[in-house]
Structures are given as C-alpha cells and as structure tokens.
Design a protein around this motif. Structure first.
Motif, PDB file in Angstrom:
ATOM      1  N   SER A  45       0.827  -1.218   0.000  1.00 15.17           N
ATOM      2  CA  SER A  45       0.000   0.000   0.000  1.00 15.17           C
ATOM      3  C   SER A  45       0.858   1.264   0.000  1.00 15.17           C
ATOM      4  CB  SER A  45      -0.975   0.003   1.178  1.00 15.17           C
ATOM      5  OG  SER A  45      -0.309   0.121   2.410  1.00 15.17           O
ATOM      6  N   MET A  76      -2.854  -3.284  -7.676  1.00 11.44           N
ATOM      7  CA  MET A  76      -3.494  -4.578  -7.933  1.00 11.44           C
ATOM      8  C   MET A  76      -3.124  -5.589  -6.844  1.00 11.44           C
ATOM      9  SD  MET A  76      -5.381  -4.327 -10.634  1.00 11.44           S
ATOM     10  CE  MET A  76      -5.793  -2.798  -9.830  1.00 11.44           C
ATOM     11  N   SER A  79      -5.203  -4.887  -3.782  1.00 16.23           N
ATOM     12  CA  SER A  79      -6.565  -5.376  -4.002  1.00 16.23           C
ATOM     13  C   SER A  79      -6.659  -6.876  -3.747  1.00 16.23           C
ATOM     14  CB  SER A  79      -7.006  -5.049  -5.434  1.00 16.23           C
ATOM     15  OG  SER A  79      -8.273  -5.604  -5.693  1.00 16.23           O
ATOM     16  N   SER A  80      -5.722  -7.634  -4.267  1.00 18.00           N
ATOM     17  CA  SER A  80      -5.764  -9.090  -4.085  1.00 18.00           C
ATOM     18  C   SER A  80      -5.493  -9.479  -2.631  1.00 18.00           C
ATOM     19  CB  SER A  80      -4.796  -9.791  -5.035  1.00 18.00           C
ATOM     20  OG  SER A  80      -3.460  -9.523  -4.696  1.00 18.00           O
ATOM     21  N   GLU A  83      -8.608  -8.909  -0.777  1.00 23.02           N
ATOM     22  CA  GLU A  83      -9.541  -9.983  -1.111  1.00 23.02           C
ATOM     23  C   GLU A  83      -9.261 -11.220  -0.256  1.00 23.02           C
ATOM     24  OE1 GLU A  83     -10.983 -12.683  -4.922  1.00 23.02           O
ATOM     25  OE2 GLU A  83      -9.180 -11.449  -5.102  1.00 23.02           O
ATOM     26  N   ASP A 100     -11.607  -1.618  -2.471  1.00 19.86           N
ATOM     27  CA  ASP A 100     -11.629  -1.808  -3.925  1.00 19.86           C
ATOM     28  C   ASP A 100     -12.043  -0.529  -4.655  1.00 19.86           C
ATOM     29  OD1 ASP A 100     -10.688  -4.389  -3.968  1.00 19.86           O
ATOM     30  OD2 ASP A 100     -12.652  -5.324  -4.262  1.00 19.86           O
ATOM     31  N   ILE A 103      -9.076   1.831  -4.549  1.00 17.89           N
ATOM     32  CA  ILE A 103      -8.048   1.333  -5.467  1.00 17.89           C
ATOM     33  C   ILE A 103      -8.456   1.583  -6.917  1.00 17.89           C
ATOM     34  CG2 ILE A 103      -6.922  -0.771  -6.324  1.00 17.89           C
ATOM     35  CD1 ILE A 103      -7.051  -1.723  -3.300  1.00 17.89           C
ATOM     36  N   LEU A 104      -9.714   1.389  -7.231  1.00 17.20           N
ATOM     37  CA  LEU A 104     -10.202   1.639  -8.590  1.00 17.20           C
ATOM     38  C   LEU A 104     -10.007   3.107  -8.980  1.00 17.20           C
ATOM     39  CD1 LEU A 104     -11.556   0.583 -11.137  1.00 17.20           C
ATOM     40  CD2 LEU A 104     -13.768   0.999 -10.041  1.00 17.20           C
TER      41      LEU A 104
END
Length: 120
Positions: A45, A76, A79-80, A83, A100, A103-104
């Motif tokens: 991050s 990315m 994000s994973s 998740e 998310d 991040i988007l």
C-alpha cells in the motif's frame, strides 16, 4: 516543474489515503499475520505513493511512466491481498468494497496520468 509537484496530484494523495487507511485496518488483523499478510499489505500500500514520488524524481518521461506502471501493479497487489483478508475473515465484505473502490479510483487516475505522459 516544482520539486515536489507530485504532492499536488490527486492520485498521489489518494494513494497516501489508501496507505493510511490500510495501516489503520491492519491494526485489527490477528497477531499471527504480523509478518505475513499484514507486512505485505503495509509494504504494497505504501509502494503506490512511493513509486509515484520516485517516478517524478526521474528526469525522463519513460522512467516516470515505468514507475507509474509499478505503482499500478502495487495497487493490484493490495486489491488481491484485501480480497484474501476478506476470505480469511479479517475484514468484512463492506470493507473490501471500500478498499476496492479507492483502489479503482487510484488505478483510473494512474492510467489517465500515464496516458497524458505518453503524449509528451
């Protein structure tokens, strides 16, 4: 161009916000994740904003774009990792959706900045 120009960029400030919010979220993770997922999330991050800054410390546009690409990859990765944290039950589905969404926004801003730099 101002020396610390990158600090005025929305994408940099959003990446900084992501790093801050990630750090706060990680305080809730179990202790056994301290040197695993927690450490990885913290590093990934912060990598987003660090790579934006490092790119703007380079002299060539090609190098700046390369560091934006690295920042995108780190986004990315975050994000994973979030998740996986949701799968493990460390964060809620709502918290995952919040991260998310942030991040988007960052990924879209990185893409737009990259496109602008490609035209130069």
């Amino acid at each position: 161009m101002e020396l610390f120009y990158y600090r005025t960029l929305d994408v940099y400030n959003n990446a900084k916000q992501l790093a801050i919010e990630t750090r706060e979220q990680l305080k809730k993770f179990p202790a056994e994740e301290r040197y695993a997922l927690t450490d990885q999330l913290r590093r990934a991050s912060t990598s987003i904003m660090f790579n934006i800054a490092e790119g703007f410390g380079r002299y060539s546009n090609k190098e700046r774009i390369r560091f934006l690409d690295i920042a995108n990859g780190s986004a990315m990765e975050v994000s994973s990792e979030f998740e996986l944290a949701e799968t493990y039950g460390y964060i809620s589905a709502e918290e995952l959706m919040h991260f998310d969404e942030l991040i988007l926004i960052i990924v879209r801003q990185l893409s737009k900045l990259r496109s602008t730099m490609m035209q130069k």
